[in-house]
Design a protein around this motif. Structure first.
Motif, PDB file in Angstrom:
ATOM      1  N   ARG A 157       1.824   3.183   2.157  1.00 42.85           N
ATOM      2  CA  ARG A 157       2.747   3.299   3.293  1.00 42.85           C
ATOM      3  C   ARG A 157       3.799   2.197   3.298  1.00 42.85           C
ATOM      4  O   ARG A 157       4.559   2.060   4.255  1.00 42.85           O
ATOM      5  CB  ARG A 157       1.937   3.275   4.605  1.00 42.85           C
ATOM      6  CG  ARG A 157       1.118   4.543   4.803  1.00 42.85           C
ATOM      7  CD  ARG A 157       0.080   4.408   5.878  1.00 42.85           C
ATOM      8  NE  ARG A 157      -0.979   3.477   5.497  1.00 42.85           N
ATOM      9  CZ  ARG A 157      -1.945   3.759   4.630  1.00 42.85           C
ATOM     10  NH1 ARG A 157      -1.979   4.934   4.038  1.00 42.85           N
ATOM     11  NH2 ARG A 157      -2.868   2.868   4.347  1.00 42.85           N
ATOM     12  N   LYS A 162     -10.615   6.549   1.669  1.00 45.49           N
ATOM     13  CA  LYS A 162      -9.712   7.614   1.228  1.00 45.49           C
ATOM     14  C   LYS A 162      -8.274   7.329   1.622  1.00 45.49           C
ATOM     15  O   LYS A 162      -7.337   7.619   0.859  1.00 45.49           O
ATOM     16  CB  LYS A 162     -10.180   8.942   1.830  1.00 45.49           C
ATOM     17  CG  LYS A 162      -9.437  10.158   1.319  1.00 45.49           C
ATOM     18  CD  LYS A 162     -10.034  11.431   1.891  1.00 45.49           C
ATOM     19  CE  LYS A 162      -9.289  12.658   1.384  1.00 45.49           C
ATOM     20  NZ  LYS A 162      -9.874  13.913   1.954  1.00 45.49           N
ATOM     21  N   ARG A 163      -8.068   6.735   2.797  1.00 42.74           N
ATOM     22  CA  ARG A 163      -6.699   6.449   3.250  1.00 42.74           C
ATOM     23  C   ARG A 163      -6.017   5.386   2.396  1.00 42.74           C
ATOM     24  O   ARG A 163      -4.793   5.277   2.402  1.00 42.74           O
ATOM     25  CB  ARG A 163      -6.716   6.001   4.718  1.00 42.74           C
ATOM     26  CG  ARG A 163      -6.951   7.125   5.705  1.00 42.74           C
ATOM     27  CD  ARG A 163      -6.578   6.704   7.110  1.00 42.74           C
ATOM     28  NE  ARG A 163      -7.436   5.652   7.622  1.00 42.74           N
ATOM     29  CZ  ARG A 163      -8.573   5.857   8.284  1.00 42.74           C
ATOM     30  NH1 ARG A 163      -8.987   7.110   8.498  1.00 42.74           N
ATOM     31  NH2 ARG A 163      -9.301   4.856   8.732  1.00 42.74           N
ATOM     32  N   GLN A 164      -6.812   4.614   1.658  1.00 42.43           N
ATOM     33  CA  GLN A 164      -6.234   3.551   0.827  1.00 42.43           C
ATOM     34  C   GLN A 164      -5.911   4.013  -0.589  1.00 42.43           C
ATOM     35  O   GLN A 164      -5.300   3.266  -1.356  1.00 42.43           O
ATOM     36  CB  GLN A 164      -7.210   2.373   0.749  1.00 42.43           C
ATOM     37  CG  GLN A 164      -7.536   1.737   2.081  1.00 42.43           C
ATOM     38  CD  GLN A 164      -8.497   0.575   1.913  1.00 42.43           C
ATOM     39  OE1 GLN A 164      -8.141  -0.475   1.389  1.00 42.43           O
ATOM     40  NE2 GLN A 164      -9.731   0.782   2.340  1.00 42.43           N
ATOM     41  N   TRP A 174       0.185   2.658  -4.991  1.00 39.11           N
ATOM     42  CA  TRP A 174       0.567   1.334  -4.492  1.00 39.11           C
ATOM     43  C   TRP A 174       1.692   0.806  -5.366  1.00 39.11           C
ATOM     44  O   TRP A 174       1.961   1.352  -6.440  1.00 39.11           O
ATOM     45  CB  TRP A 174      -0.621   0.377  -4.550  1.00 39.11           C
ATOM     46  CG  TRP A 174      -1.732   0.666  -3.581  1.00 39.11           C
ATOM     47  CD1 TRP A 174      -2.415   1.832  -3.432  1.00 39.11           C
ATOM     48  CD2 TRP A 174      -2.332  -0.262  -2.658  1.00 39.11           C
ATOM     49  NE1 TRP A 174      -3.388   1.718  -2.470  1.00 39.11           N
ATOM     50  CE2 TRP A 174      -3.361   0.430  -1.981  1.00 39.11           C
ATOM     51  CE3 TRP A 174      -2.107  -1.588  -2.348  1.00 39.11           C
ATOM     52  CZ2 TRP A 174      -4.153  -0.173  -1.010  1.00 39.11           C
ATOM     53  CZ3 TRP A 174      -2.888  -2.206  -1.386  1.00 39.11           C
ATOM     54  CH2 TRP A 174      -3.895  -1.500  -0.722  1.00 39.11           C
ATOM     55  N   TYR A 183     -16.213   6.676   4.575  1.00 34.91           N
ATOM     56  CA  TYR A 183     -15.408   6.942   3.382  1.00 34.91           C
ATOM     57  C   TYR A 183     -13.969   7.325   3.731  1.00 34.91           C
ATOM     58  O   TYR A 183     -13.062   7.112   2.922  1.00 34.91           O
ATOM     59  CB  TYR A 183     -16.045   8.056   2.538  1.00 34.91           C
ATOM     60  CG  TYR A 183     -15.292   8.319   1.256  1.00 34.91           C
ATOM     61  CD1 TYR A 183     -15.410   7.451   0.174  1.00 34.91           C
ATOM     62  CD2 TYR A 183     -14.436   9.412   1.134  1.00 34.91           C
ATOM     63  CE1 TYR A 183     -14.704   7.667  -0.994  1.00 34.91           C
ATOM     64  CE2 TYR A 183     -13.725   9.637  -0.034  1.00 34.91           C
ATOM     65  CZ  TYR A 183     -13.864   8.765  -1.093  1.00 34.91           C
ATOM     66  OH  TYR A 183     -13.154   8.981  -2.251  1.00 34.91           O
ATOM     67  N   ALA A 184     -13.758   7.836   4.921  1.00 35.15           N
ATOM     68  CA  ALA A 184     -12.393   8.191   5.321  1.00 35.15           C
ATOM     69  C   ALA A 184     -11.472   6.980   5.274  1.00 35.15           C
ATOM     70  O   ALA A 184     -10.287   7.097   4.954  1.00 35.15           O
ATOM     71  CB  ALA A 184     -12.400   8.805   6.721  1.00 35.15           C
ATOM     72  N   VAL A 185     -12.035   5.804   5.586  1.00 31.98           N
ATOM     73  CA  VAL A 185     -11.242   4.572   5.515  1.00 31.98           C
ATOM     74  C   VAL A 185     -10.862   4.280   4.070  1.00 31.98           C
ATOM     75  O   VAL A 185      -9.737   3.855   3.774  1.00 31.98           O
ATOM     76  CB  VAL A 185     -12.029   3.389   6.119  1.00 31.98           C
ATOM     77  CG1 VAL A 185     -11.257   2.089   5.965  1.00 31.98           C
ATOM     78  CG2 VAL A 185     -12.326   3.661   7.588  1.00 31.98           C
ATOM     79  N   ASN A 215       0.837  -1.195   0.000  1.00 30.24           N
ATOM     80  CA  ASN A 215       0.000   0.000   0.000  1.00 30.24           C
ATOM     81  C   ASN A 215       0.878   1.254   0.000  1.00 30.24           C
ATOM     82  O   ASN A 215       2.109   1.161   0.021  1.00 30.24           O
ATOM     83  CB  ASN A 215      -0.986  -0.030   1.171  1.00 30.24           C
ATOM     84  CG  ASN A 215      -0.295   0.118   2.522  1.00 30.24           C
ATOM     85  OD1 ASN A 215       0.880   0.492   2.628  1.00 30.24           O
ATOM     86  ND2 ASN A 215      -1.022  -0.172   3.583  1.00 30.24           N
ATOM     87  N   ARG A 229     -10.616   5.956  -6.426  1.00 36.13           N
ATOM     88  CA  ARG A 229     -11.761   5.705  -5.557  1.00 36.13           C
ATOM     89  C   ARG A 229     -12.846   4.886  -6.236  1.00 36.13           C
ATOM     90  O   ARG A 229     -12.876   4.743  -7.461  1.00 36.13           O
ATOM     91  CB  ARG A 229     -12.335   7.032  -5.071  1.00 36.13           C
ATOM     92  CG  ARG A 229     -13.195   7.800  -6.078  1.00 36.13           C
ATOM     93  CD  ARG A 229     -14.094   8.756  -5.305  1.00 36.13           C
ATOM     94  NE  ARG A 229     -14.860   9.679  -6.121  1.00 36.13           N
ATOM     95  CZ  ARG A 229     -16.099   9.440  -6.536  1.00 36.13           C
ATOM     96  NH1 ARG A 229     -16.690   8.298  -6.296  1.00 36.13           N
ATOM     97  NH2 ARG A 229     -16.758  10.376  -7.217  1.00 36.13           N
ATOM     98  N   GLU A 243     -11.656  13.529  -4.460  1.00 34.84           N
ATOM     99  CA  GLU A 243     -12.726  12.579  -4.783  1.00 34.84           C
ATOM    100  C   GLU A 243     -13.360  12.832  -6.144  1.00 34.84           C
ATOM    101  O   GLU A 243     -14.138  11.998  -6.642  1.00 34.84           O
ATOM    102  CB  GLU A 243     -13.815  12.632  -3.712  1.00 34.84           C
ATOM    103  CG  GLU A 243     -14.727  13.857  -3.742  1.00 34.84           C
ATOM    104  CD  GLU A 243     -14.114  15.116  -3.118  1.00 34.84           C
ATOM    105  OE1 GLU A 243     -14.818  16.141  -3.015  1.00 34.84           O
ATOM    106  OE2 GLU A 243     -12.926  15.075  -2.727  1.00 34.84           O
TER     107      GLU A 243
END
Length: 753
Positions: free
Chosen positions: A129, A171-173, A177, A167-169, A127, A286, A503
């Protein structure tokens, strides 16, 4: 006695430690690399009882050293194993391939070593990170070309909208990658190939089997393999048995050549000389960037009525357009697309059917944007107010719908920009502004923008306008003819808008050359209109579907529309209800993204003579529709069913999993979508087989051939398939008979049970 086993341990750990010396970016380290940090101690690991017995069995034997990891300190250097030509490749290392979160996609690479030694390959997904999220073995699909491939995904599919809780979850992804291909020497498979032959011909058997015993013992102690305690004991016991020279050669070989060991080789292989590729970047976008269902209607027609006293049409408004939202949601669509809702110019206003002279009651084309009432930042007062538009988007969001707004960067002669910024338009030598034309076609009601005098100023104004509509609830923009504007203009505008609102998605209405389409996708157009409406024969579709669902799909996400306000093909005109259903099936199942222009449910299929568009075109007049008639045709029911199938099947999500199947009749097209069990989220593979009769008037019979093994389907039993359109069940195999009649079944959409 433990010295030989200890030697195996040392070599195993040394081989693992070497992998940590590979100068790869921190985010691209494999489990083998990271786990090596804990194995640098010079202390001898404590042996289990099983390992001790194995060590005793191997006492006094000498073995070859395993392949080491060779440092690759520079991007161009090779490791011990050669990994090349990883696809999809980034354009100049700048533009990564694009996939939706959770969308299955294919990665391939050339992986090879010198001589006849066997190799393996593993793909690792990380991912933004740098955390490893997925690790899957690759399959060699072309040994002659050393080509390996695997289906992967970045994260898990989601249907959450930008305004919804959670949706914040999602967005963090989103973001960049990476996929790294690790090549490695497959020592076990190389050994097994030779050992089987030597045992069969009784040549140097003891050395071959003792080598295998040491290999299994070393495998049991290799941290990179990720073995459980039970797995390690299995390998240690097998090594002990193989080293027992009192047994027959066949029994010794069988200890390391059986289903249990084979399963461990697939799931937890011994990987010597691990050599990682450079990380390949993927831009993860997204939900709805790839997998989407669009529905278009004109607000001025939605809710329009005929005044019984005057006989004149009373146009609809944003308030009456709520009914269109309800219909789109009921049919299972995700996105409602609205044409321009801005004031329409009066000068040179077009009349019915694109006539040059408008009557007193003709509303004009919504693409002739701008009047004394305002421009691109104003709601046409005949439709309502900005508050009305915000109420529309709020209701759409309640229904789970996104609002896409058409943005046509052009002006009527009455647009405020004409007086405020005359430098934004091209002037003729006589001082007049040039209207749009594509000789011999002329668009007297439109002034095109000239970007050469003040592109920065135009960019700033467009960014202001787009942000205004975003604040009103728009999450997607459909851009009219973006290929007639500079690519750099869109690159600047989209970068500015998405920096503040990441978005926001953009759909390109661009029917143009491949180079321009690719460039537009590079600069941020998430989806594209395409040439699907004109691909109608079996030959055309069999060629086009693999293109749009192949490598091009990493950049240009084609959206399949059977018709639009500008397009009504002869096929839709001539094939009636069956033809409408056929094109709907092909659009919905042939592309992850598809769209319907309303009126399709009412079989609005009469062409304007000499043109590939509807007569009484809605672009130039208000349509009054009787939606109670939709039920008699059954097309709306088909659209609803298709969207339901798409939502329920992971195989429908991807631009990279379609295979055209051979058929014996020129009017029968068949194709399959398949997503492997590792990527569905259900633990079971998902397979859809679509068979369509392209003839809207006559029945046709055909055989459909499936290469079961090549496509990952079982070859030892019949396939139980269920038709998602009718609920009927059948058994299929290699060659299958189908019969489709347009008055009964225009298509099958089979789920493999």
């Amino acid at each position: 006695m433990e010295e030989v086993q200890q030697s195996a341990i040392t070599r195993s750990h040394t081989n693992t430690n070497n992998s940590s010396a590979t100068k790869a970016p921190k985010a691209s380290k494999s489990k083998a690399t990271s786990s090596a940090k804990t194995s640098k101690s010079t202390r001898r690991p404590r042996l289990s009882a099983e390992a001790a017995r194995t060590a005793k069995a191997l006492e006094g034997l000498a073995f070859e050293a395993p392949a080491p990891v060779i440092e690759a300190n520079e991007p161009g250097q090779f490791g011990r194993i050669n990994v090349m030509d990883v696809t999809p490749a980034e354009e100049r290392g700048i533009y990564p391939a694009r996939v939706e979160l959770g969308e299955p996609f294919k990665v391939t690479a050339q992986v090879f070593i010198e001589g006849r030694t066997k190799v393996g390959a593993t793909a690792i997904v990380r991912n933004p990170r740098g955390k490893e999220m997925l690790r899957l073995p690759m399959t060699c699909t072309n040994p002659g070309l050393d080509r390996w491939e695997v289906m992967l995904k970045c994260g898990d599919h989601s249907d959450l909208k930008p305004w919804e809780d959670g949706y914040a979850v999602v967005k963090r992804q989103l973001g960049i990658w990476t996929v790294t291909v690790e090549g490695w020497e497959d020592t076990y498979r190389s050994w097994l190939h030779d050992a089987r032959i030597k045992v069969q011909v009784k040549d140097d058997v003891d050395n071959a089997l003792n080598s295998g015993a040491e290999l299994l013992a070393r495998w049991a102690l290799t941290k990179d393999a990720g073995l459980s305690a039970k797995d390690r004991k299995t390998l240690e016991k097998a090594a002990e048995t193989m080293a027992d020279e009192s047994l027959s050669a066949e029994d010794r070989l069988a200890a390391g050549d059986n289903d249990e060991i084979a399963a461990l080789h697939v799931a937890h292989p011994l990987r010597d000389g691990v050599s990682p590729s450079q990380p390949q970047r993927f831009k993860v976008e997204r939900p709805k960037s790839s997998f989407a269902a669009w529905y278009q209607f004109f607000p001025r027609s939605e809710g329009a009525t005929v005044d019984p006293e005057t006989g004149k049409i009373v146009q609809g408004t944003l308030r009456t357009s709520m009914a269109g939202l309800e219909r789109a949601a009921a049919e299972g669509f995700d996105i409602v697309y609205l044409p321009p809702i801005f004031p329409i110019g009066v000068t040179n206003r077009k009349g019915r059917n694109n006539s040059l002279i408008a009557g007193p009651d003709d509303p004009g084309s919504p693409f002739g944007i701008g009047s004394e009432l305002g421009g691109h930042d104003t709601v046409d007062p005949l439709l309502g107010t900005m508050d009305d538009f915000k109420a529309l988007t709020a209701r759409a969001h309640e229904l789970g719908l996104e609002i896409a707004l058409d943005f046509a960067l052009q002006c009527s002669p009455d647009h405020p920009w004409v007086k405020q910024h005359p430098e934004w338009f091209r002037h003729k030598p006589d001082g007049t502004i040039a209207f749009a034309e594509n000789p011999p076609k002329k668009y007297q009601d439109i002034y095109p923008i000239d970007f050469n005098a003040d592109m920065p100023g135009i960019e700033k104004e467009v960014e202001r306008i787009l942000n205004l509509w975003i604040e009103a609830g728009v999450t997607i923009f459909r851009i009219d003819n973006p290929h007639t504007k500079p690519v750099r203009f869109w690159q600047d505008v989209i970068a500015s808008v998405t920096k503040k609102h990441p978005e926001i998605l953009f759909l390109a209405e661009a029917f143009t050359r491949p180079g321009m389409m690719r460039a537009l996708s590079y600069v941020g157009f998430t989806q594209s209109h395409c040439y699907f409406p004109w691909r109608n024969t079996k030959e055309e579709l069999a060629e086009y579907l693999p293109i749009t669902n192949g490598d091009d799909g990493y950049y240009q996400h084609n959206t399949f529309w059977p018709t639009t306000p500008d397009i009504l093909t002869a096929y839709v005109r001539d094939n009636g209800i069956a033809g409408h259903c056929v094109r709907a099936v092909l659009a919905a199942m042939g592309s992850p993204s598809w769209g319907i222009y309303n009126g399709f449910e009412l079989i609005e299929n009469k062409q304007r003579p000499g043109f590939e568009e509807q007569i009484d075109n809605e672009k130039y007049e208000v349509k009054v529709r009787d939606w109670s008639k939709a039920e008699r045709y059954g097309v709306a029911k088909m659209l609803t069913t298709l969207n339901k199938i798409r939502r329920e099947h992971p195989a429908a999500l991807s631009y990279h999993n379609l295979t055209v199947l051979p058929t014996s009749d020129p009017n029968i097209l068949a194709f399959m979508r398949r997503t492997p069990a590792e990527l569905t989220g259900t633990g079971q593979a998902d397979t859809l087989i679509v068979v369509v009769n392209l003839d809207g008037h006559n029945a046709h019979q055909s055989t459909v051939h499936i290469e079961l093994g090549e496509l990952g389907l079982p070859t030892d039993r019949p396939l139980n398939v269920r038709d998602e359109l009718t609920g009927r069940e059948f058994q299929w195999g290699w060659d299958n008979f189908v019969s489709l009649a347009p008055w009964a079944d225009v298509a099958h959409i089979f789920t493999v049970q």
